[in-house]
Motif scaffolding. Structure first.
Motif, PDB file in Angstrom:
ATOM      1  N   LEU A 103       0.750  -1.269  -0.135  1.00 26.41           N
ATOM      2  CA  LEU A 103      -0.065  -0.031   0.045  1.00 26.41           C
ATOM      3  C   LEU A 103       1.067   1.293   0.093  1.00 26.41           C
ATOM      4  O   LEU A 103       0.530   2.203  -0.572  1.00 26.41           O
ATOM      5  N   VAL A 104       2.000   1.173   0.965  1.00 29.90           N
ATOM      6  CA  VAL A 104       2.753   2.672   0.753  1.00 29.90           C
ATOM      7  C   VAL A 104       3.465   2.815  -0.451  1.00 29.90           C
ATOM      8  O   VAL A 104       3.630   3.954  -0.870  1.00 29.90           O
ATOM      9  N   THR A 105       3.863   1.654  -1.104  1.00 36.15           N
ATOM     10  CA  THR A 105       4.381   1.888  -2.480  1.00 36.15           C
ATOM     11  C   THR A 105       3.465   2.403  -3.597  1.00 36.15           C
ATOM     12  O   THR A 105       3.748   3.260  -4.411  1.00 36.15           O
ATOM     13  N   LEU A 106       2.180   1.867  -3.441  1.00 36.32           N
ATOM     14  CA  LEU A 106       1.167   2.146  -4.242  1.00 36.32           C
ATOM     15  C   LEU A 106       0.782   3.726  -3.952  1.00 36.32           C
ATOM     16  O   LEU A 106       0.721   4.598  -5.081  1.00 36.32           O
ATOM     17  N   VAL A 107       0.737   4.209  -2.861  1.00 37.84           N
ATOM     18  CA  VAL A 107       0.579   5.723  -2.399  1.00 37.84           C
ATOM     19  C   VAL A 107       1.914   6.644  -2.901  1.00 37.84           C
ATOM     20  O   VAL A 107       1.474   7.613  -3.354  1.00 37.84           O
ATOM     21  N   ALA A 108       2.987   5.928  -2.651  1.00 40.45           N
ATOM     22  CA  ALA A 108       3.995   6.635  -3.229  1.00 40.45           C
ATOM     23  C   ALA A 108       4.195   6.715  -4.776  1.00 40.45           C
ATOM     24  O   ALA A 108       4.663   7.780  -5.320  1.00 40.45           O
ATOM     25  N   CYS A 121       1.506   7.029  -6.676  1.00 46.15           N
ATOM     26  CA  CYS A 121       0.331   7.992  -6.881  1.00 46.15           C
ATOM     27  C   CYS A 121       0.909   9.378  -6.431  1.00 46.15           C
ATOM     28  O   CYS A 121       0.669  10.219  -7.329  1.00 46.15           O
ATOM     29  N   VAL A 122       1.493   9.586  -5.428  1.00 46.30           N
ATOM     30  CA  VAL A 122       2.023  11.004  -5.105  1.00 46.30           C
ATOM     31  C   VAL A 122       3.119  11.530  -5.980  1.00 46.30           C
ATOM     32  O   VAL A 122       3.103  12.876  -6.395  1.00 46.30           O
ATOM     33  N   GLY A 123       3.965  10.586  -6.345  1.00 40.76           N
ATOM     34  CA  GLY A 123       4.915  10.919  -7.403  1.00 40.76           C
ATOM     35  C   GLY A 123       4.396  11.369  -8.656  1.00 40.76           C
ATOM     36  O   GLY A 123       4.939  12.356  -9.213  1.00 40.76           O
ATOM     37  N   LEU A 124       3.377  10.844  -9.245  1.00 43.77           N
ATOM     38  CA  LEU A 124       2.759  11.303 -10.226  1.00 43.77           C
ATOM     39  C   LEU A 124       1.974  12.371 -10.478  1.00 43.77           C
ATOM     40  O   LEU A 124       2.481  13.319 -11.176  1.00 43.77           O
ATOM     41  N   LYS A 125       1.704  12.661  -9.225  1.00 43.31           N
ATOM     42  CA  LYS A 125       0.860  13.995  -8.783  1.00 43.31           C
ATOM     43  C   LYS A 125       1.818  14.941  -8.731  1.00 43.31           C
ATOM     44  O   LYS A 125       1.650  16.287  -9.379  1.00 43.31           O
ATOM     45  N   ASP A 126       2.815  14.838  -8.143  1.00 43.26           N
ATOM     46  CA  ASP A 126       4.034  16.089  -7.864  1.00 43.26           C
ATOM     47  C   ASP A 126       5.076  15.980  -8.667  1.00 43.26           C
ATOM     48  O   ASP A 126       5.934  16.770  -8.662  1.00 43.26           O
ATOM     49  N   GLY A 127       5.006  15.056  -9.683  1.00 39.66           N
ATOM     50  CA  GLY A 127       6.018  15.012 -10.761  1.00 39.66           C
ATOM     51  C   GLY A 127       7.502  14.516 -10.209  1.00 39.66           C
ATOM     52  O   GLY A 127       8.574  15.220 -10.685  1.00 39.66           O
ATOM     53  N   LYS A 128       7.419  13.584  -9.279  1.00 41.70           N
ATOM     54  CA  LYS A 128       8.595  13.226  -8.740  1.00 41.70           C
ATOM     55  C   LYS A 128       8.731  11.676  -8.878  1.00 41.70           C
ATOM     56  O   LYS A 128       7.645  11.065  -9.112  1.00 41.70           O
ATOM     57  N   GLU A 129       9.754  11.102  -8.694  1.00 45.27           N
ATOM     58  CA  GLU A 129       9.883   9.629  -8.646  1.00 45.27           C
ATOM     59  C   GLU A 129       9.650   9.148  -7.369  1.00 45.27           C
ATOM     60  O   GLU A 129       9.724   9.760  -6.278  1.00 45.27           O
ATOM     61  N   PRO A 130       8.843   8.109  -7.616  1.00 46.47           N
ATOM     62  CA  PRO A 130       8.430   7.448  -6.067  1.00 46.47           C
ATOM     63  C   PRO A 130       9.446   7.109  -5.240  1.00 46.47           C
ATOM     64  O   PRO A 130       9.062   7.370  -3.779  1.00 46.47           O
ATOM     65  N   LYS A 131      10.501   6.933  -5.636  1.00 45.02           N
ATOM     66  CA  LYS A 131      11.802   6.597  -4.771  1.00 45.02           C
ATOM     67  C   LYS A 131      11.938   7.814  -3.871  1.00 45.02           C
ATOM     68  O   LYS A 131      12.201   7.970  -2.579  1.00 45.02           O
ATOM     69  N   THR A 132      11.873   9.130  -4.558  1.00 44.11           N
ATOM     70  CA  THR A 132      12.091  10.332  -4.008  1.00 44.11           C
ATOM     71  C   THR A 132      11.038  10.733  -2.927  1.00 44.11           C
ATOM     72  O   THR A 132      11.050  11.147  -1.783  1.00 44.11           O
ATOM     73  N   VAL A 133       9.827  10.392  -3.367  1.00 41.53           N
ATOM     74  CA  VAL A 133       8.792  10.354  -2.346  1.00 41.53           C
ATOM     75  C   VAL A 133       9.006   9.688  -1.103  1.00 41.53           C
ATOM     76  O   VAL A 133       8.878  10.027  -0.075  1.00 41.53           O
ATOM     77  N   MET A 160      10.384   8.995   4.527  1.00 41.00           N
ATOM     78  CA  MET A 160      11.175   8.331   5.406  1.00 41.00           C
ATOM     79  C   MET A 160      12.131   9.529   6.312  1.00 41.00           C
ATOM     80  O   MET A 160      12.161   9.554   7.522  1.00 41.00           O
ATOM     81  N   GLN A 161      12.562  10.544   5.791  1.00 43.18           N
ATOM     82  CA  GLN A 161      13.079  11.742   6.459  1.00 43.18           C
ATOM     83  C   GLN A 161      12.049  12.404   7.440  1.00 43.18           C
ATOM     84  O   GLN A 161      12.369  12.815   8.554  1.00 43.18           O
ATOM     85  N   GLU A 162      10.915  12.580   6.942  1.00 45.00           N
ATOM     86  CA  GLU A 162       9.996  13.272   7.662  1.00 45.00           C
ATOM     87  C   GLU A 162       9.602  12.384   8.862  1.00 45.00           C
ATOM     88  O   GLU A 162       9.199  12.531   9.923  1.00 45.00           O
ATOM     89  N   LEU A 163       9.381  10.984   8.477  1.00 42.65           N
ATOM     90  CA  LEU A 163       9.113   9.964   9.532  1.00 42.65           C
ATOM     91  C   LEU A 163      10.263   9.914  10.608  1.00 42.65           C
ATOM     92  O   LEU A 163       9.793   9.904  11.980  1.00 42.65           O
ATOM     93  N   GLN A 164      11.443   9.961  10.362  1.00 43.34           N
ATOM     94  CA  GLN A 164      12.738  10.013  11.315  1.00 43.34           C
ATOM     95  C   GLN A 164      12.311  11.455  12.251  1.00 43.34           C
ATOM     96  O   GLN A 164      12.548  11.246  13.503  1.00 43.34           O
ATOM     97  N   ALA A 165      12.132  12.582  11.609  1.00 43.71           N
ATOM     98  CA  ALA A 165      11.992  13.793  12.457  1.00 43.71           C
ATOM     99  C   ALA A 165      10.640  13.540  13.304  1.00 43.71           C
ATOM    100  O   ALA A 165      10.829  14.114  14.544  1.00 43.71           O
ATOM    101  N   PHE A 166       9.800  12.828  12.652  1.00 38.01           N
ATOM    102  CA  PHE A 166       8.577  12.980  13.676  1.00 38.01           C
ATOM    103  C   PHE A 166       8.762  11.869  14.874  1.00 38.01           C
ATOM    104  O   PHE A 166       8.495  12.149  15.953  1.00 38.01           O
ATOM    105  N   GLU A 167       9.522  10.753  14.703  1.00 35.94           N
ATOM    106  CA  GLU A 167       9.898   9.839  15.941  1.00 35.94           C
ATOM    107  C   GLU A 167      10.698  10.716  16.754  1.00 35.94           C
ATOM    108  O   GLU A 167      10.771  10.613  17.944  1.00 35.94           O
ATOM    109  N   ALA A 168      11.656  11.366  16.120  1.00 39.94           N
ATOM    110  CA  ALA A 168      12.724  12.023  17.051  1.00 39.94           C
ATOM    111  C   ALA A 168      12.124  12.910  17.850  1.00 39.94           C
ATOM    112  O   ALA A 168      12.606  13.293  19.086  1.00 39.94           O
ATOM    113  N   SER A 169      11.159  13.659  17.417  1.00 33.46           N
ATOM    114  CA  SER A 169      10.454  14.652  18.191  1.00 33.46           C
ATOM    115  C   SER A 169       9.252  14.346  19.370  1.00 33.46           C
ATOM    116  O   SER A 169       8.634  14.890  20.037  1.00 33.46           O
TER     117      SER A 169
END
Length: 172
Positions: free
Chosen positions: A60-65, A67-79, A84-93
């Protein structure tokens, strides 16, 4: 933000990559749903998208990535890397702990009705109050409304005044 077109493209691509025809998919209603989604003629809940991803044997996460990549014009890997960076910051806080605290024995814990209070705002008001600031000064410093400052000012059994403009701890 509608992702109908992106979901349609992703589902079509996944189904083709998996070499799945509609007949290979479980259940008539699910086939109908996937067909409507692939034509971008329907929206979908996250629950249903999770079910569809399982039927397609696709994460599911890959599917969402995708879709978001297509919407934002980014590669799914970049998404996914940004997520992952946001998740790490969220966990750290401490955010992950706060999310887990919302569940008790697999059930959503209850909260009071109405708008949830913003604990950081309350803490900031009470800290300024402890420094001897007036409610009016707190309104100016924090940019909060007078009623919000007044509500937080009175919280935690405060003996202070609820009238803006009076000194902390003064008697009404």
């Amino acid at each position: 933000m509608s992702l109908k077109i992106e979901i349609a493209a992703a589902l079509r691509g996944i189904r083709q990559e998996r070499q799945l025809s509609y007949e290979n998919l479980a259940g008539g209603s699910l086939r109908t749903t996937i067909g409507a989604l692939e034509r971008a003629k329907a929206g979908v809940t996250l629950d249903k998208l999770h079910e569809i991803a399982a039927v397609l044997d696709f994460d599911l996460v890959t599917l969402v990535a995708l879709c978001v990549g297509l919407k934002d014009g980014k590669e799914p890997k970049t998404v996914l890397e940004a997520a992952m960076q946001e998740l790490q910051a969220f966990e750290a806080s401490g955010g992950a702990v706060l999310v887990h605290d919302q569940l008790k024995d697999g059930q959503l814990s209850s909260r009071s009705v109405g708008k949830p209070k913003k604990v950081r705002n309350q803490d900031a008001v009470l800290a300024l109050k402890a420094q001897g600031k007036t409610p009016a000064e707190v309104v100016e410093i924090l940019g909060l409304s007078r009623t919000t400052v007044s509500r937080y000012w009175r919280s935690e059994g405060s003996a202070g005044s609820s009238v803006l403009g009076e000194k902390a701890g003064s008697q009404p």
